[in-house]
Design a protein around this motif. Structure first.
Motif, short mmCIF file in Angstrom:
data_model
loop_
_atom_site.label_atom_id
_atom_site.label_comp_id
_atom_site.label_asym_id
_atom_site.label_seq_id
_atom_site.Cartn_x
_atom_site.Cartn_y
_atom_site.Cartn_z
N LYS A 410 24.41 29.03 -22.25
CA LYS A 410 22.96 29.00 -22.30
C LYS A 410 22.47 27.81 -23.12
O LYS A 410 23.01 27.51 -24.18
N LYS A 411 21.43 27.17 -22.61
CA LYS A 411 20.83 26.05 -23.32
C LYS A 411 19.67 26.55 -24.17
O LYS A 411 18.98 27.51 -23.81
N PRO A 412 19.45 25.92 -25.32
CA PRO A 412 18.32 26.36 -26.16
C PRO A 412 17.00 26.16 -25.44
O PRO A 412 16.79 25.17 -24.73
N ALA A 413 16.09 27.08 -25.63
CA ALA A 413 14.78 26.99 -24.98
C ALA A 413 13.98 25.83 -25.56
O ALA A 413 13.94 25.65 -26.79
N PRO A 414 13.36 25.01 -24.71
CA PRO A 414 12.58 23.88 -25.22
C PRO A 414 11.30 24.35 -25.90
O PRO A 414 10.77 25.42 -25.60
N GLN A 415 10.81 23.54 -26.81
CA GLN A 415 9.55 23.87 -27.47
C GLN A 415 8.39 23.71 -26.49
O GLN A 415 8.37 22.76 -25.70
N ARG A 416 7.46 24.63 -26.55
CA ARG A 416 6.33 24.60 -25.63
C ARG A 416 5.05 24.20 -26.36
O ARG A 416 4.83 24.58 -27.51
N SER A 417 4.27 23.41 -25.67
CA SER A 417 2.96 23.03 -26.19
C SER A 417 1.87 23.84 -25.49
O SER A 417 2.05 24.26 -24.34
N HIS A 418 0.78 24.07 -26.20
CA HIS A 418 -0.29 24.88 -25.62
C HIS A 418 -1.64 24.24 -25.93
O HIS A 418 -1.92 23.88 -27.08
N ASP A 419 -2.42 24.08 -24.88
CA ASP A 419 -3.77 23.53 -25.01
C ASP A 419 -4.74 24.52 -24.36
O ASP A 419 -4.69 24.74 -23.15
N ARG A 420 -5.59 25.13 -25.17
CA ARG A 420 -6.51 26.14 -24.64
C ARG A 420 -7.47 25.56 -23.62
O ARG A 420 -7.95 26.28 -22.74
N THR A 421 -7.76 24.28 -23.73
CA THR A 421 -8.69 23.66 -22.77
C THR A 421 -8.04 23.38 -21.43
O THR A 421 -8.74 23.06 -20.47
N LYS A 422 -6.70 23.48 -21.38
CA LYS A 422 -5.99 23.21 -20.13
C LYS A 422 -5.03 24.37 -19.85
O LYS A 422 -3.85 24.31 -20.22
N PRO A 423 -5.52 25.43 -19.23
CA PRO A 423 -4.67 26.61 -18.98
C PRO A 423 -3.64 26.38 -17.87
O PRO A 423 -2.74 27.18 -17.70
N HIS A 424 -3.78 25.28 -17.09
CA HIS A 424 -2.84 25.00 -16.02
C HIS A 424 -2.35 23.56 -16.13
O HIS A 424 -2.99 22.71 -16.76
N VAL A 425 -1.18 23.33 -15.54
CA VAL A 425 -0.63 21.98 -15.50
C VAL A 425 -0.21 21.66 -14.07
O VAL A 425 0.15 22.55 -13.29
N SER A 426 -0.24 20.39 -13.72
CA SER A 426 0.21 19.94 -12.40
C SER A 426 1.69 19.61 -12.47
O SER A 426 2.11 18.73 -13.25
N VAL A 427 2.49 20.30 -11.69
CA VAL A 427 3.93 20.07 -11.69
C VAL A 427 4.23 18.65 -11.22
O VAL A 427 5.11 17.95 -11.75
N ALA A 428 3.49 18.17 -10.21
CA ALA A 428 3.73 16.83 -9.68
C ALA A 428 3.53 15.77 -10.76
O ALA A 428 4.30 14.81 -10.87
N ARG A 429 2.47 15.93 -11.60
CA ARG A 429 2.23 14.94 -12.65
C ARG A 429 3.30 15.01 -13.74
O ARG A 429 3.68 13.97 -14.30
N LEU A 430 3.77 16.21 -14.04
CA LEU A 430 4.84 16.33 -15.05
C LEU A 430 6.10 15.64 -14.57
O LEU A 430 6.77 14.93 -15.34
N LEU A 431 6.48 15.84 -13.30
CA LEU A 431 7.66 15.21 -12.76
C LEU A 431 7.50 13.69 -12.70
O LEU A 431 8.45 12.93 -12.99
N ALA A 432 6.30 13.26 -12.34
CA ALA A 432 6.06 11.81 -12.28
C ALA A 432 6.16 11.19 -13.66
O ALA A 432 6.71 10.09 -13.85
N ALA A 433 5.64 11.88 -14.70
CA ALA A 433 5.73 11.37 -16.06
C ALA A 433 7.17 11.31 -16.53
O ALA A 433 7.57 10.38 -17.24
N ARG A 434 7.97 12.28 -16.16
CA ARG A 434 9.37 12.27 -16.57
C ARG A 434 10.13 11.13 -15.92
O ARG A 434 11.00 10.51 -16.52
N GLU A 435 9.81 10.83 -14.64
CA GLU A 435 10.48 9.72 -13.95
C GLU A 435 10.14 8.39 -14.58
O GLU A 435 10.96 7.47 -14.63
N LYS A 436 8.90 8.24 -15.10
CA LYS A 436 8.53 6.99 -15.74
C LYS A 436 9.31 6.78 -17.04
O LYS A 436 9.67 5.66 -17.40
N LYS A 437 9.57 7.89 -17.77
CA LYS A 437 10.31 7.78 -19.05
C LYS A 437 11.77 7.47 -18.82
O LYS A 437 12.41 6.81 -19.64
N SER A 438 12.35 7.98 -17.73
CA SER A 438 13.77 7.77 -17.49
C SER A 438 14.02 6.31 -17.10
O SER A 438 13.21 5.69 -16.43
N PRO A 439 15.14 5.68 -17.53
CA PRO A 439 15.40 4.28 -17.24
C PRO A 439 15.69 4.06 -15.76
O PRO A 439 16.19 4.93 -15.08
#
Length: 439
Positions: A410-439
């Motif tokens: 089992k891998k340790p659970a990642p820390q979660r961030s919470h923003d009350r003004t944003k109850p939802h997130v776009s999965v596509a934008r999260l994946l796109a942001a991760r691809e930009k960070k990766s070399p």
């Protein structure tokens, strides 16, 4: 194999005759006991979600309304369900003996039996106007179960309709089934003077975690014995004294744990009457860990099968569903025994979940292909011949489709961030942001 085992262990004619002979409060009239079992098995195997959903397919063979079916279930005696589990376990045990498919005994010279309790169902729908006024979840009942580890069978149930009943209150029924050379494994909740003395009086033995309320007199200091994977082991001879002044001499085994339990305990004390020449304290400390095998059986009853039917709130109906799940689990255990004999160690890696899912997916098709009359040959087939037939089918079975899935650490659970003004997130934008960070 499973369908043939159901026909063999639970022959409709013999089962209805058994019900007529053992039921004190009900009679069959138009609705046979086997018909109830057939309906409930479809629910237990997750072919149908409820009795109401399973009823239309068998409507032609059941000459009563679905309301009458529910009334019959709600009026079943819980003692009948308990006796039925014993009846089915005896049939399954005889077949495993004929197959020579039991695992090696946990302690030679003793029949190890594990005792534990289980709540029998947590229904979502109340099924009663009186319960509908309560927000609290209803609990239809409680059972004590006796598990046979070498055969992987639940051999006895002691049910109770009141889910608030203390498990110790049901120990009297368990004592009646203690036989000479039995070795009972149980948690500290079952450690009472009455139960310990009762086991000894009937020629049995016990290995039970000590309860703080059970008083004893030490006869010697603790002696260090050895080491196990869980911690260091010491023992001493002690005497228990009951209310009547009667003394029972036994061994007290102390395990100082390398890591505390989830309850924060850094040591475990065990009481046992197993003679020292039969097993030393280190072996018994490891043997006590086998008590968890009954928890694995309960997990299979809940996840692979459906022992908790969320549309049954009346205690007799819910306990009958639990008994049906136990019967089905025992039938699966006979099939596993045949596979062990046919395939050896490879069969130790079988998943009960995959087996139950395969049965659920193919059972209806099998009923369409094979006439019910064709199964009657297994009702009268000699035990030796039936065991030989089972082995022949087991040899043809491809075990690869039933292997347990391997998972990594089992891998340790990642820390979660919470923003009350944003109850939802776009999965596509999260994946796109991760691809930009990766070399």
């Amino acid at each position: 194999m499973i369908r043939a085992l159901f026909e063999r262990c639970l022959d409709p004619v013999k089962l209805d005759a058994w019900f007529d002979a053992n039921s004190e409060q009900q009679y069959t009239r138009n609705l046979l006991f086997y018909s109830l079992f057939r309906l409930m098995t479809k629910v237990v195997l997750r072919q149908q979600t409820s009795i109401y959903a399973a009823y239309p397919a068998d409507k032609e063979s059941i000459p009563v309304s679905v309301t009458s079916v529910y009334n019959k279930l709600n009026g079943l005696s819980i003692e009948t369900s308990a006796q039925w589990v014993t009846y089915g376990a005896e049939q399954a045990s005889a077949l495993i003996d004929e197959l020579d498919g039991a695992r090696e005994p946990l302690l030679p010279g003793f029949r190890v039996k594990v005792l534990d309790g289980q709540l029998s169902g947590r229904p979502v729908s109340t099924g009663s106007k009186r319960l509908a006024t309560h927000k609290a979840a209803p609990l239809p009942g409680k059972t004590l179960a006796v598990f046979d580890p070498p055969k992987e069978l639940i051999i006895a149930l002691y049910p109770c309709e009141d889910a608030y009943t203390q498990e110790r209150a049901l120990l009297g029924a368990g004592l009646a089934d203690v036989e000479p050379d039995d070795l009972w494994l149980a948690d500290r909740n079952f450690c009472t003077h009455g139960f310990l003395r009762g086991v000894v009086d009937r020629g049995g033995y016990f290995l039970i975690r000590a309860h703080e309320q059970v008083r004893f007199d030490p006869l010697e200091p603790m002696r260090e014995i050895g080491q196990t994977e869980t911690g260091s082991v010491a023992e001493q001879w002690v005497e228990l004294t009951g209310k009547e002044g009667r003394r029972v001499r036994l061994r007290r085994i102390r395990i100082r744990l390398n890591e505390p339990t989830r309850d924060g305990d850094d040591r475990i004390d065990l009481f046992t009457t197993v003679p020292a020449q039969s097993a030393d304290a280190v072996y018994l400390a490891d043997l006590y860990l086998e008590r968890w095998c009954v928890e694995t059986a309960f997990l299979h009853l809940t996840k692979a099968l459906r022992c908790e039917v969320d549309t049954l709130a009346h205690p007799p109906a819910a306990l009958f569903a639990f008994a049906c799940a136990v019967i089905t689990y025992n039938v699966l255990s006979v099939a596993k025994a045949a596979l062990r004999v046919a395939h050896g160690e490879e069969a130790d890696n079988l998943s009960g979940y995959y087996m139950a899912r395969h049965i659920s997916n193919t059972a209806e098709s099998l009923c369409e292909i094979v006439d019910s009359e064709d199964w009657t040959v297994f009702h009268t087939l000699a035990v030796v011949d039936f065991a030989a037939w089972l082995l022949a089918q087991a040899e043809r079975t491809k075990l690869s489709r039933y292997h347990k899935a391997k998972r990594g650490p089992k891998k340790p659970a990642p820390q979660r961030s919470h923003d009350r003004t944003k109850p939802h997130v776009s999965v596509a934008r999260l994946l796109a942001a991760r691809e930009k960070k990766s070399p």
